[in-house]
Structures are given as C-alpha cells and as structure tokens.
Design a protein around this motif. Structure first.
Motif, PDB file in Angstrom:
ATOM      1  N   LEU A 147       0.834  -1.120   0.166  1.00  0.00           N
ATOM      2  CA  LEU A 147      -0.004  -0.019   0.009  1.00  0.00           C
ATOM      3  C   LEU A 147       0.867   1.237  -0.112  1.00  0.00           C
ATOM      4  O   LEU A 147       2.036   1.420   0.705  1.00  0.00           O
ATOM      5  CB  LEU A 147      -0.857   0.112   1.040  1.00  0.00           C
ATOM      6  N   GLU A 148       0.515   2.436  -0.749  1.00  0.00           N
ATOM      7  CA  GLU A 148       1.323   3.354  -0.945  1.00  0.00           C
ATOM      8  C   GLU A 148       0.509   4.624  -0.962  1.00  0.00           C
ATOM      9  O   GLU A 148      -0.666   4.548  -1.883  1.00  0.00           O
ATOM     10  CB  GLU A 148       2.262   3.476  -2.037  1.00  0.00           C
ATOM     11  N   LEU A 149       0.496   5.744  -0.366  1.00  0.00           N
ATOM     12  CA  LEU A 149      -0.332   7.051  -0.401  1.00  0.00           C
ATOM     13  C   LEU A 149       0.598   8.109  -0.895  1.00  0.00           C
ATOM     14  O   LEU A 149       1.742   8.162  -0.108  1.00  0.00           O
ATOM     15  CB  LEU A 149      -1.166   7.150   0.874  1.00  0.00           C
ATOM     16  N   ARG A 150       0.416   9.124  -1.665  1.00  0.00           N
ATOM     17  CA  ARG A 150       1.024  10.198  -1.829  1.00  0.00           C
ATOM     18  C   ARG A 150       0.437  11.425  -1.477  1.00  0.00           C
ATOM     19  O   ARG A 150      -0.818  11.648  -2.092  1.00  0.00           O
ATOM     20  CB  ARG A 150       1.653  10.371  -3.299  1.00  0.00           C
ATOM     21  N   VAL A 151       0.966  11.974  -0.626  1.00  0.00           N
ATOM     22  CA  VAL A 151       0.106  12.986   0.109  1.00  0.00           C
ATOM     23  C   VAL A 151       0.829  14.658  -0.215  1.00  0.00           C
ATOM     24  O   VAL A 151       1.954  14.345   0.299  1.00  0.00           O
ATOM     25  CB  VAL A 151      -0.357  12.946   1.797  1.00  0.00           C
ATOM     26  N   ASP A 152       0.323  15.595  -0.229  1.00  0.00           N
ATOM     27  CA  ASP A 152       0.773  17.051  -0.484  1.00  0.00           C
ATOM     28  C   ASP A 152       0.868  17.538   0.881  1.00  0.00           C
ATOM     29  O   ASP A 152       0.259  17.222   1.938  1.00  0.00           O
ATOM     30  CB  ASP A 152       0.407  17.803  -1.562  1.00  0.00           C
ATOM     31  N   SER A 153       1.757  18.760   0.944  1.00  0.00           N
ATOM     32  CA  SER A 153       1.915  19.650   2.208  1.00  0.00           C
ATOM     33  C   SER A 153       0.528  19.725   2.874  1.00  0.00           C
ATOM     34  O   SER A 153       0.549  20.260   4.225  1.00  0.00           O
ATOM     35  CB  SER A 153       2.597  20.733   1.950  1.00  0.00           C
ATOM     36  N   ALA A 154      -0.603  20.002   2.059  1.00  0.00           N
ATOM     37  CA  ALA A 154      -1.938  20.464   2.520  1.00  0.00           C
ATOM     38  C   ALA A 154      -2.671  19.152   3.058  1.00  0.00           C
ATOM     39  O   ALA A 154      -3.819  19.675   3.910  1.00  0.00           O
ATOM     40  CB  ALA A 154      -2.789  21.315   1.405  1.00  0.00           C
ATOM     41  N   GLY A 155      -2.340  18.100   2.872  1.00  0.00           N
ATOM     42  CA  GLY A 155      -2.937  16.954   3.311  1.00  0.00           C
ATOM     43  C   GLY A 155      -3.948  16.402   2.144  1.00  0.00           C
ATOM     44  O   GLY A 155      -4.675  15.206   2.342  1.00  0.00           O
ATOM     45  N   ALA A 156      -3.849  16.896   0.886  1.00  0.00           N
ATOM     46  CA  ALA A 156      -4.596  16.352  -0.272  1.00  0.00           C
ATOM     47  C   ALA A 156      -3.647  14.763  -0.767  1.00  0.00           C
ATOM     48  O   ALA A 156      -2.554  15.114  -0.948  1.00  0.00           O
ATOM     49  CB  ALA A 156      -4.654  17.262  -1.378  1.00  0.00           C
ATOM     50  N   ILE A 157      -4.587  13.943  -0.619  1.00  0.00           N
ATOM     51  CA  ILE A 157      -4.123  12.491  -1.284  1.00  0.00           C
ATOM     52  C   ILE A 157      -3.995  12.716  -2.870  1.00  0.00           C
ATOM     53  O   ILE A 157      -5.008  12.652  -3.614  1.00  0.00           O
ATOM     54  CB  ILE A 157      -4.895  11.300  -0.743  1.00  0.00           C
ATOM     55  N   LYS A 158      -2.900  12.579  -3.397  1.00  0.00           N
ATOM     56  CA  LYS A 158      -2.551  12.538  -4.963  1.00  0.00           C
ATOM     57  C   LYS A 158      -2.945  11.336  -5.358  1.00  0.00           C
ATOM     58  O   LYS A 158      -3.343  11.292  -6.558  1.00  0.00           O
ATOM     59  CB  LYS A 158      -1.393  13.357  -5.001  1.00  0.00           C
ATOM     60  N   ALA A 159      -2.388  10.270  -4.860  1.00  0.00           N
ATOM     61  CA  ALA A 159      -2.617   8.976  -5.418  1.00  0.00           C
ATOM     62  C   ALA A 159      -2.648   7.891  -4.034  1.00  0.00           C
ATOM     63  O   ALA A 159      -1.804   8.143  -3.317  1.00  0.00           O
ATOM     64  CB  ALA A 159      -1.675   8.800  -6.326  1.00  0.00           C
ATOM     65  N   VAL A 160      -3.208   6.752  -4.514  1.00  0.00           N
ATOM     66  CA  VAL A 160      -3.187   5.552  -3.556  1.00  0.00           C
ATOM     67  C   VAL A 160      -3.012   4.676  -4.673  1.00  0.00           C
ATOM     68  O   VAL A 160      -3.607   4.118  -5.641  1.00  0.00           O
ATOM     69  CB  VAL A 160      -4.475   5.155  -3.011  1.00  0.00           C
ATOM     70  N   ARG A 161      -1.778   3.815  -4.360  1.00  0.00           N
ATOM     71  CA  ARG A 161      -1.233   2.695  -5.164  1.00  0.00           C
ATOM     72  C   ARG A 161      -1.171   1.415  -4.354  1.00  0.00           C
ATOM     73  O   ARG A 161      -1.007   1.482  -3.246  1.00  0.00           O
ATOM     74  CB  ARG A 161       0.076   3.071  -5.652  1.00  0.00           C
ATOM     75  N   TRP A 162      -1.400   0.305  -5.120  1.00  0.00           N
ATOM     76  CA  TRP A 162      -1.420  -1.020  -4.571  1.00  0.00           C
ATOM     77  C   TRP A 162      -0.154  -1.744  -5.363  1.00  0.00           C
ATOM     78  O   TRP A 162      -0.555  -2.006  -6.554  1.00  0.00           O
ATOM     79  CB  TRP A 162      -2.694  -1.681  -4.381  1.00  0.00           C
ATOM     80  N   GLN A 163       0.671  -2.207  -4.904  1.00  0.00           N
ATOM     81  CA  GLN A 163       1.999  -2.796  -5.318  1.00  0.00           C
ATOM     82  C   GLN A 163       2.247  -2.134  -6.733  1.00  0.00           C
ATOM     83  O   GLN A 163       2.496  -2.813  -7.854  1.00  0.00           O
ATOM     84  CB  GLN A 163       1.515  -4.453  -5.714  1.00  0.00           C
ATOM     85  N   GLY A 164       2.346  -0.933  -6.545  1.00  0.00           N
ATOM     86  CA  GLY A 164       2.980  -0.252  -7.807  1.00  0.00           C
ATOM     87  C   GLY A 164       2.068   0.421  -8.774  1.00  0.00           C
ATOM     88  O   GLY A 164       2.641   1.343  -9.417  1.00  0.00           O
ATOM     89  N   GLN A 165       1.098   0.029  -8.578  1.00  0.00           N
ATOM     90  CA  GLN A 165      -0.221   0.505  -9.498  1.00  0.00           C
ATOM     91  C   GLN A 165      -1.143   1.430  -9.024  1.00  0.00           C
ATOM     92  O   GLN A 165      -1.526   1.242  -7.904  1.00  0.00           O
ATOM     93  CB  GLN A 165      -0.700  -0.602 -10.157  1.00  0.00           C
ATOM     94  N   THR A 166      -1.676   2.476  -9.879  1.00  0.00           N
ATOM     95  CA  THR A 166      -2.792   3.316  -9.126  1.00  0.00           C
ATOM     96  C   THR A 166      -4.115   2.566  -8.907  1.00  0.00           C
ATOM     97  O   THR A 166      -4.724   1.888  -9.668  1.00  0.00           O
ATOM     98  CB  THR A 166      -2.941   4.535 -10.094  1.00  0.00           C
ATOM     99  N   LEU A 167      -4.282   2.579  -7.731  1.00  0.00           N
ATOM    100  CA  LEU A 167      -5.738   2.241  -7.313  1.00  0.00           C
ATOM    101  C   LEU A 167      -6.759   3.104  -7.001  1.00  0.00           C
ATOM    102  O   LEU A 167      -7.827   2.641  -7.478  1.00  0.00           O
ATOM    103  CB  LEU A 167      -5.380   1.385  -5.551  1.00  0.00           C
TER     104      LEU A 167
END
Length: 613
Positions: A417-437
């Motif tokens: 599981l992978e989350l990419r979050v900016d400085s304001a707290g906005a989740i830009k992408a959630v990935r699972w095993q390298g692919q966008t979920l």
C-alpha cells in the motif's frame, strides 16, 4: 509600385496539400498567444519562424465575428503567414473558435444564452455560456467557419475550443475543402472517439494531471498514441503543460497588476525544467506537437523557448516501445528519447554511450526520476564521472516508510500500500503494489458560479510505529472573504488507511459545491463488481448511465486480485465521470451547499481497506 507588387506577391498564399506537412522533431506549438494577427513580421519573426503549430493567437472568435478589429488583424495575418511560409513552409496555422462561450455582445440572439435560474452564467472571466443544444447555434458556427476561415486560403484549418467530438459540427467541418480541412479541438482531456473527423486534439494540461496522479500515465499515453495513429492526416494533436508551481485559478489572473503578472511569468519560465522535459519527451513518443507555458492559471500566451526544443532529432526510426524497466523509448535519426512515467525513479542502462541533451552528461547509465524524460544524442565525448544519484523512490520497501519528495510525503507499507500526500493533506494517489488504485480523498470547494476555493495547509512531522504511520495537517480554504478552516488526521496501516476530516466555517459561506470524492480509473475497474447496500452493478466498459449506484455509507469494489472496501460517515454515490470527460468512476458525497452560517462544524471519517483475493 514596387512595394505594392511585393505585398501582393507575399499575400498570394496558395492553398496547399495538407498531406505534405511533416516537420522534423521536436514539433513545437503555441496555444492562443503567438500574436500573428497583432504584431508585424519584424517583431515576431525570430519566434514564429521556429514554431510548427499556431493554435489561435491572431484570429480568435468568441461569437464576435463582426468586430471591427478583424479586418486589420486579418490583413496582418495574411502578410505574416506569407512571410512564415517562406521560412517555415511546414507550419500549420489554425484560427480559434470558441463554441460554448461569448462576450456580452448584443448581436448574440437573446435565446442563445444558456440560463441558470433565468440568468446568464459565466465559466470564464468576461464570457457567458451559450446553449449549444440549439441546432441553429451549431449551424451558425459551421457557416461562419466556412465563410470566414476556410474561404481564406492562408488558414490551414480550424481549432474548436471547449468542444468534444460530435455528430454535427465536427463531421460537417471535416467535409469542407473537399474533405481535406484540418480540424482540431480542445475537450480538456484527450477524447476516445472522433478520429475519423479530426486531425487531432489539444490535451490542455492533462500531463499535469498525470504528474498529480489523477490521470494514469499508461492510459494517457495509449490515448495519445492512438490519436497519432488513427486520426486524419496530417496529425495535429498537441500536448501542452505548465510549471507545477503555477495554480489553476484562472479567475485570479485578472486581479493581478501587469507588474505582478509579469513577475510571476518570469519566475515560472525557469521554475520546473523537469515538467518541461517530461512533457516534451512524452510528446516525442508520438507524432504530435508540444507547448509549454504559464497555463490557464497564469498565461497561455508566453513565447518561451528552451534548448531542448532545438534538439536535432530529425525523424523517428519507428514507433515508441516500452522497456523492461517500465520506461518508454523512441529512436530518432538524431538520438534516443526516454520517458519515465512509472511513478518511481528508474536507472536506465543503454548499450552505447550517449549524451544527455539537457545536462551534457555522457554515459551508458542514467537515473531518470519519476515523471521525467531525457533526450539522449550520439557523442564522441568521453564518459562523465559516474556520479548519477541513486533512486530516491522505489516500488517496494522492507518496512513501513515515509519519504519526502518535493511537496509530497509518500507512505509505503511492506504489503504494497502506498499513499502520496501533499503538504496540505490532499491525497494525490493511492497505489497498490506499484499500480494506481484510486485518487482523491480530499475535499474540493467552489463558490458560484464555479470558482474554486484556494487551499493552504501545513503538515506536522509524521509519526511512524511498527504497524502504522500517522500524519496530521491543518489549513484553510479561502475564496475572497469566505473562509473554512480544517484539521485532518491520516492513519496508514499495512492494508488500510483512515482519514478524519474536521472543518469549521470561519465566516459565512456561499457554496456552489463541496465535494468529498474518490476516483477509480476505468482502465483498471471496468468489469469490476460494485456493491452498495443491497444493490450491485458491473462497472461498464463504455459510458452508459451517469449514475451507477445510490449514495451509501459503504461501497465494495471486487477485482480479480483484491476487494476494496470504503466506509464513510458521509453517504457517497457512484457515478460515471466519463460523462464529464474524465476516465474514471467517481465516488462522491456532498456535505453542504448554498448558504452556511459562520461557526458551523463538520466531521467526516473515511476508511479504505484492501483485502487480497
């Protein structure tokens, strides 16, 4: 007399065969701001002579075909295009026609305006929406384009802004000039149909949405390459993007002073060489044109030029291909183009020594960061010292980790599981095993008619324990004198995450829309089973019903490899976002709308869990 004869000769621009247009690469274009109709040849010749595609920037129509400025502009255009053909006969010039909006023009029939609550409304500063459902509106546009654009041989075709492939305007325009008319349009994202009627489309800042994580790179690239292979000839698709430091609030631009705007433009010009390279190199994977400017949030009319635009690539040796390391490449007569859209840093190993056109580094190994590209050219120079940086972000981790990368905090778990979050707290992408979920999870707010609230926030230091990572954010949404303050907490576990969002109206609010949402890419979820309460639905591969499932506090999406469960304290409904040009299924809820008193509070908690199958 001699001068008059010279002017007449320059103005005699013969109608040419569009199939002969085939400029070498890179192919560079300008959106809306080349100024062919407003400047003389001496003012623009250095820049114009290098451009391969002019989209607008001289004859730009917004239901104002009768405006008294056009005769002078058209005379200037005819002269400048004649000079342009002498030095760059491959260049395409396409006047701009706005189908959906017009100025406050008394010549526009009153019943043509699109009304909301009996009033005209605006989607762009200074213009009002037209009711394009009226057949007479489309007929008017077709007649004007036939009589005012295609009657002038020095124009190569037409560009329809804010329009999508249709069954009326596009095919009838394509039939002009004996079926050899060049027709392009801007549907915001590259559409999935219209190839038989169009020479191309403008992907306006869709590359920025790829980098943000809201559009999948592989899916975008497939659409772009199809436009290059299946559209009418010659290919006139254009990809344009802007520096990531520039926002998207086009309503704020008119409020800037001339000095403020120029200072921001100059700062943006050199602010993001990585975005420039990624956009240019992605474009080079196909046969389209590339533009780089300040975007709608600053300026689309820049005359920016970069050394990479002059790379002597010539013509491609074949189509682009995907490498085993996840990058894409394309070989040209004058070099190799490599693009990393994988979302992770990649070390590219090559069989021979090449030179990076941007940095001058020579070698056989190059570290290409996520969402970046390289133009690599042949060289006899000795190899540079092996000081390439190690990858900053890789697909897998052995233990839970939080990595800072530019403006992002990236949380990765060993389970994948992978989350990419900016400085304001906005989740830009959630990935699972390298692919966008999925994407989203952060609210968007708009004031009437559809003006986005600006967001500012800051993050506390993340806390990482053996089983979870916890992040906290606070900030505000602001539009003019309206203010909403928020606090967000995010907890990430090996196969799940929970977002708690608390907000307070710090002033009275007037909301056009407040939306909490998640987006699920069609390319991954088409055919999946979606369940909400006692209702089930197989997600359609092609657009059918806009509304897929009613609002519910829990949704389950079943893929062959996993089940995704979303539980939210705010009921969320599922719809097909392709109805609005975005290739995703949208799960959204709306906490409030209209007038809201100061002091009102909201609390929304969402948990997303992944169960491998």
């Amino acid at each position: 007399m001699a001068m008059a004869l010279l002017v007449a000769a320059l103005a005699a621009v013969p109608l040419r065969d569009p199939l002969t247009v085939n400029p070498p690469f890179p192919r560079i274009g300008n959106c809306y701001g080349a100024g062919l109709g407003w400047r003389n040849w001496e003012q623009g010749q250095e820049y114009w002579s290098k451009l391969d595609l002019f989209v607008g920037g001289g004859y730009d129509l917004h239901y104002d075909w009768e405006h008294p400025r056009w005769p002078k502009a058209l005379a200037n255009l005819e002269h400048n295009i004649a000079r342009l053909r002498e030095v760059n006969p491959q260049a395409l010039v396409l006047p701009y026609v706005d189908v959906v909006e017009g100025p406050d023009n008394p010549n526009v029939p009153a019943h043509w305006w699109d009304l909301r609550n009996g009033e005209r409304w605006s989607g762009w500063p200074g213009y009002f929406r037209i009711n394009t459902a009226l057949p007479e509106v489309l007929q008017y546009n077709l007649d004007q384009v036939r009589g005012q654009v295609f009657a002038r041989d020095y124009f190569d075709g037409v560009f329809y802004d804010c329009w999508s492939p249709d069954q009326v305007l596009c095919p009838q325009t394509a039939a002009l000039r004996g079926g050899r008319a060049i027709v392009t349009l801007n549907a915001w994202n590259l559409p999935r149909d219209g190839f038989g009627d169009l020479n191309g489309c403008l992907a306006e800042d869709e590359l920025n949405r790829v980098v943000e994580g809201t559009v999948d790179f592989e899916e975008f690239l497939a659409r772009y390459l199809r436009w290059c292979s299946d559209s009418r000839r010659p290919v006139a698709t254009m990809l344009v993007c802007h520096p990531r430091s520039v926002g998207e609030d086009f309503w704020a631009v008119p409020k800037l002073s001339r000095e403020e705007r120029q200072a921001r433009i100059e700062a943006a010009r050199t602010a993001d060489p990585q975005m420039l390279r990624f956009g240019l190199c992605t474009t080079l994977l196909g046969d389209g044109y590339f533009g780089y400017d300040g975007g709608n949030g600053l300026s689309r009319d820049n005359w920016w030029w970069y050394p990479e635009f002059d790379a002597p690539l010539g013509y491609p040796s074949g189509p682009a291909s995907r490498r085993e390391d996840g990058t894409w490449q394309r070989q040209f007569d004058g070099g190799l183009v490599v693009v990393n859209g994988s979302g992770y840093d990649v070390v590219v190993t090559l069989p021979r020594r090449l030179k990076d056109f941007s940095t001058g580094r020579v070698g056989t190994r190059f570290t290409i960061p996520l969402f970046d590209g390289r133009i690599l050219v042949p060289t006899d120079e000795p190899e540079s010292p092996d000081n390439e940086p190690a990858p900053r972000l890789t697909r897998t981790v052995s233990q839970l980790a939080v990595t800072r990368l530019d403006d992002l905090q990236i949380i990765q778990t060993p389970a994948g599981l992978e989350l990419r979050v900016d400085s304001a707290g906005a989740i830009k992408a959630v990935r699972w095993q390298g692919q966008t979920l999925l994407t989203g999870g952060f609210p968007t707010l708009f004031a009437p008619p559809f003006k986005a609230f600006a967001v500012q926030g800051k993050a506390a230091e993340p806390r990482v324990s053996e089983g979870a990572a916890q992040l906290a954010f606070e900030g505000e949404y602001r539009h003019e004198n309206q203010l909403l303050r928020y606090q967000e907490s995010l907890r990430v576990e090996p196969r799940s995450f929970t977002i708690r969002y608390e907000a307070t109206a710090a002033s009275q609010l007037d909301l056009r829309m407040w939306r909490h949402y998640f987006g699920f890419p069609v390319a991954r979820y088409a055919g999946a089973e979606a369940c909400a309460g006692d209702q089930q639905r197989i997600l359609p591969a092609s657009l059918s019903d806009e509304r897929l499932l009613p609002a519910s506090n829990e949704l389950e999406l079943r893929l062959p490899e996993l089940t995704l469960t979303i539980h939210c304290s705010l009921p969320l409904g599922l719809m097909d976002h392709r109805e609005f040009g975005v290739a995703e299924y949208l799960l959204a809820g709306y906490p409030a709308g209209g007038a809201q008193p100061a002091g009102r509070q909201w609390s929304i908690t969402t948990t997303v869990a992944i169960t491998p199958r």
